[in-house]
Design a protein around this motif. Sequence first.
Motif, PDB file in Angstrom:
ATOM      1  N   ASP A 102       0.351  -3.595 -94.404  1.00 39.23           N
ATOM      2  CA  ASP A 102      -0.787  -4.622 -94.047  1.00 39.23           C
ATOM      3  C   ASP A 102      -1.421  -4.133 -94.804  1.00 39.23           C
ATOM      4  O   ASP A 102      -3.141  -4.466 -93.861  1.00 39.23           O
ATOM      5  N   PRO A 104      -5.504  -3.451 -95.469  1.00 43.54           N
ATOM      6  CA  PRO A 104      -7.016  -3.844 -94.677  1.00 43.54           C
ATOM      7  C   PRO A 104      -7.586  -3.839 -96.689  1.00 43.54           C
ATOM      8  O   PRO A 104      -7.305  -3.132 -97.240  1.00 43.54           O
ATOM      9  N   SER A 121      -4.541   0.553 -91.584  1.00 42.11           N
ATOM     10  CA  SER A 121      -3.684  -0.392 -91.244  1.00 42.11           C
ATOM     11  C   SER A 121      -3.922  -1.467 -90.841  1.00 42.11           C
ATOM     12  O   SER A 121      -4.684  -1.124 -90.392  1.00 42.11           O
ATOM     13  N   GLY A 122      -3.009  -2.027 -91.490  1.00 38.52           N
ATOM     14  CA  GLY A 122      -3.378  -3.989 -90.912  1.00 38.52           C
ATOM     15  C   GLY A 122      -2.932  -4.289 -89.948  1.00 38.52           C
ATOM     16  O   GLY A 122      -2.371  -3.116 -89.042  1.00 38.52           O
ATOM     17  N   ARG A 125       0.864  -3.890 -88.887  1.00 37.00           N
ATOM     18  CA  ARG A 125       1.170  -1.780 -88.555  1.00 37.00           C
ATOM     19  C   ARG A 125       1.989  -1.696 -87.224  1.00 37.00           C
ATOM     20  O   ARG A 125       2.155  -0.939 -87.004  1.00 37.00           O
ATOM     21  N   ALA A 220       3.053  -8.841 -84.676  1.00 33.32           N
ATOM     22  CA  ALA A 220       1.523  -8.664 -84.495  1.00 33.32           C
ATOM     23  C   ALA A 220       0.585  -8.992 -83.688  1.00 33.32           C
ATOM     24  O   ALA A 220       0.590  -9.841 -83.352  1.00 33.32           O
ATOM     25  N   ASP A 222      -3.638  -9.453 -82.428  1.00 34.70           N
ATOM     26  CA  ASP A 222      -5.089  -9.106 -81.991  1.00 34.70           C
ATOM     27  C   ASP A 222      -5.790 -10.158 -81.214  1.00 34.70           C
ATOM     28  O   ASP A 222      -5.404 -11.308 -81.275  1.00 34.70           O
ATOM     29  N   TRP A 283      -4.410 -14.360 -91.171  1.00 36.59           N
ATOM     30  CA  TRP A 283      -3.643 -13.168 -90.996  1.00 36.59           C
ATOM     31  C   TRP A 283      -4.612 -12.426 -92.265  1.00 36.59           C
ATOM     32  O   TRP A 283      -5.047 -11.244 -92.352  1.00 36.59           O
ATOM     33  N   ASP A 284      -4.198 -13.020 -93.778  1.00 32.82           N
ATOM     34  CA  ASP A 284      -4.736 -12.450 -94.325  1.00 32.82           C
ATOM     35  C   ASP A 284      -6.854 -11.880 -94.313  1.00 32.82           C
ATOM     36  O   ASP A 284      -6.830 -10.847 -94.928  1.00 32.82           O
ATOM     37  N   ARG A 287      -7.179  -8.961 -91.897  1.00 26.31           N
ATOM     38  CA  ARG A 287      -6.512  -8.032 -92.296  1.00 26.31           C
ATOM     39  C   ARG A 287      -7.385  -7.428 -93.757  1.00 26.31           C
ATOM     40  O   ARG A 287      -7.874  -6.423 -93.749  1.00 26.31           O
ATOM     41  N   ASP A 288      -8.441  -8.524 -94.246  1.00 30.79           N
ATOM     42  CA  ASP A 288      -8.994  -8.075 -95.358  1.00 30.79           C
ATOM     43  C   ASP A 288     -10.640  -8.050 -94.072  1.00 30.79           C
ATOM     44  O   ASP A 288     -11.140  -8.192 -95.223  1.00 30.79           O
ATOM     45  N   SER A 325      -7.544  -5.348 -83.476  1.00 31.05           N
ATOM     46  CA  SER A 325      -5.844  -5.056 -83.725  1.00 31.05           C
ATOM     47  C   SER A 325      -5.000  -4.444 -83.553  1.00 31.05           C
ATOM     48  O   SER A 325      -5.034  -3.326 -82.320  1.00 31.05           O
TER      49      SER A 325
END
Lengths: 392, 460
Positions: A102, A104, A121-122, A125, A220, A222, A283-284, A287-288, A325
């Motif tokens: 994933d 970032p 890693s996002g 991971r 995931a 978080d 989640w995007d 991640r970003d 995360s």
Amino acid sequence: MAVEEVQGADVLAPADPGEAAEAVKASRVVVPRGGGTKWGLVAARMASVAGTQGGVRIVDTTRLAGILQYDPAEYTVTVLAGTRLDDLGQVLRRAGQYLPFDPPLAGRGATAGGAVASGLSGPGRLLRGGVRDFVLGIRFVDGEGRLVRAGGKVVKNAAGFDLPKLFCGSLGELGVLVEVTFKVLPAPPSSGTARFGFDRLPDAAAALRRLLRTPLEPDAVDLVERRALQAASGPEVAGDDPWSLWVRVSGEEAHVAARLDRVEDVVGAPGARLHGPPEQALWDGLRDLDWASRAPAVLRLHTTPGRIERLDEALQRLGALRHYSVAGHVAWAAVESVPARSLVVSELAGLADAALALRGAQGSPHVLMPGEGFARRVKRALDPAGRFGGNG
Amino acid sequence: MVSDPAALRVYETDGLASERQMPLTVVFPREADEVVATVRACFEDEVAFVARGSGTSLSGGSVPPPGGVVIALNRMNRILRLDPDEQRAVVEPGVVNAHLSQAAAPYGLYYAPDPSSQVICTLGGNVAFNSGGAHCLKYGMTSNHVLGLRVVLPDGTVERLGGSSLEVPGPDLVGLFVGSEGLMGVAVEITVRLLPKPEAVRTLLAAYGSLQQAGEAVAAVVESGLLPAAMEIMDRLAIEAAEAAVHANYPKGAGALLIVELDGPRDEVESDFVRLHELIRRSGATEVRVASDDAERLKIWKGRKGAFSAVGRLSPAYLVQDGVVPRTRLGEALCEIEQLAAAAGLRVANVFHAGDGNLHPLILYDGRRHGERERAEELAAAILRVCIRQGGSITGEHGVGLEKRQFLGEMFAEDDLRAMARLRREMDPLGIANRGKMFPPGFEEAGEAGRALLPSAAAG
């Protein structure tokens, strides 16, 4: 090779690995750059080598783009380092595969080489591993301008020193990556996310730890502060609770809902469910680092689930927005400016293994680094003349 | 400390019985400080050393360097900390792999990497060689499970690498140290990740008329998108050996056996297993057995895990090879191995991690027959060259050690090797840590005073 002028440094954009090697040989000091999405890392490098006699060159890898080899049945893909991860992701998706770590900022133009060099890693991971677990082989230009290959293109290899792992997180201080081979995995057919709201962080952290003890294999987990979510997605996703715990499970569609029921049992409360595009967007966004996109500085801390509460008190004192995360192994903190190293050290002693400033030009990019003597030896071996800076 | 010749003899070799070297002496530290003191003394006197655990290396990785000291770590076998909440353990290098999972079991946790020798091999050795196992397909190798290390470098310096988080900052120094075959020093403390035990495990055994059919079944499983925890194949000779040794009650007369194991949350495993079972039924299997309980499951694995030693019943001696080919070229590689074996007039038993393309040809020979051992070694070399030619690796999990060092130069170009050699020299200027291993002969020569004289150093 394209040359442009930026911030007083020449920018060279080699079109093939040979040109990248020539660019390194012809330069006194080189700072490699991929998509420039982790700009704090490049800015900090630029600051640390500023004033070098003979000038500083940025070697931009974005023209080194393209998939060199991809056979889905092998679960491996070899790309040039400047290949954008979102482009790669599309190709993998068509074959039903993905990069589980994933990466970032993939949605913002991050490259394969940048993902490896930053070692980030996002959220994904958690279940399958981080970028280090998916890099099988690399090709790089060392400090003397030689093209070196390490690792391989098969999923299992125990021959020679594991330089591909070494390069994960090396921040361009050991060489310029020109090629990367990743392991990929079949993408799960379906996924679902449950959101749980909490008034108090200790309750949320306790629920998170209970989940980790189960064999439910969430991919995931978080934990995000409301203010952070609001900054990214507005009040409707953020909700009213000061903290929200997001748990994603994946697998056959028929089982996702049942598994989320079991997650609710463990947490001890009903969760709000997300599926499809809104789930993907959430989640995007995490991640970003959408939630931190307007923050002047972003820190990434490496910690463990057992230290969340104490770490959070310290980060609060630094005035940070917080996002835990990878089930609490990674803490992202958005702050007004990168705190002085001494402050970070005194505040975080024992609470995190290390911290890295992803954004924020001032200050040292990483603090609390273990193994510095060992790292110095590695640096001397691969970059004896200090062409990639960082020899201070 | 041991210096009696009879007692030293125990330490002159490891699992690669054909290579022997009498050690100068053997030391048995109980504490990390004693390892540091030993390494410092070696550094001061320019004496080579090798750290070893149970000596299960199949590549000669723990054979003593000539005139060298053996640091036997089996007495450093304490689990220093087992933290179920943080899902990690801190151990000394002499802890036996399987003992860690036993200690973690009361908390519902286990240590995932499972080399076939797990009931005897030590975690220090697993770290040195980045050992794999049957479950690598889903869980990865040793390197994927080590979070932190405390290491003694070859000059006696002590460093901490990594930490206790899943993520590491800066260059992945733990990743570099794991699998460095003892050439960068000795790990005296290892922090590993423990995983919750899978809720459900389903294992099936399928018999096929030929190796090719079993290989096609593996391809079909991969194609389906299922991610089994393990996929293992044994050929006719390996089956015969396992049967003779552990009476696993494998199907009679099969040309090949395929073992597939799924694990994970119960709902997922059950539905995936239905798909898998259907897939295997349509793959031309002559018989499919499903383990109905743990005892049956363990029996299936007992034959597989005991296959190496079982081959000893079919032949006075054998070489275990460990090469990797791209998974889609497994069939081609096995055909080539068969032809090469026929040409050499030797029998080869195949046991392998099919999901990873990791082959373990066992080359049977009789050392009492003139020239047979040499022919076995030539065959082993030819097999490794098949792996290299197909774009694979000369070792998937056993390491290069003493046995394969001449092939490292065939797999990598000179500039690639020199980068590794420069790393070695920075960590170990005298070249005393496990001297003579991994690098091709002639690439790293010991000078008169025992100094490492690498070609790049000689050149300038």
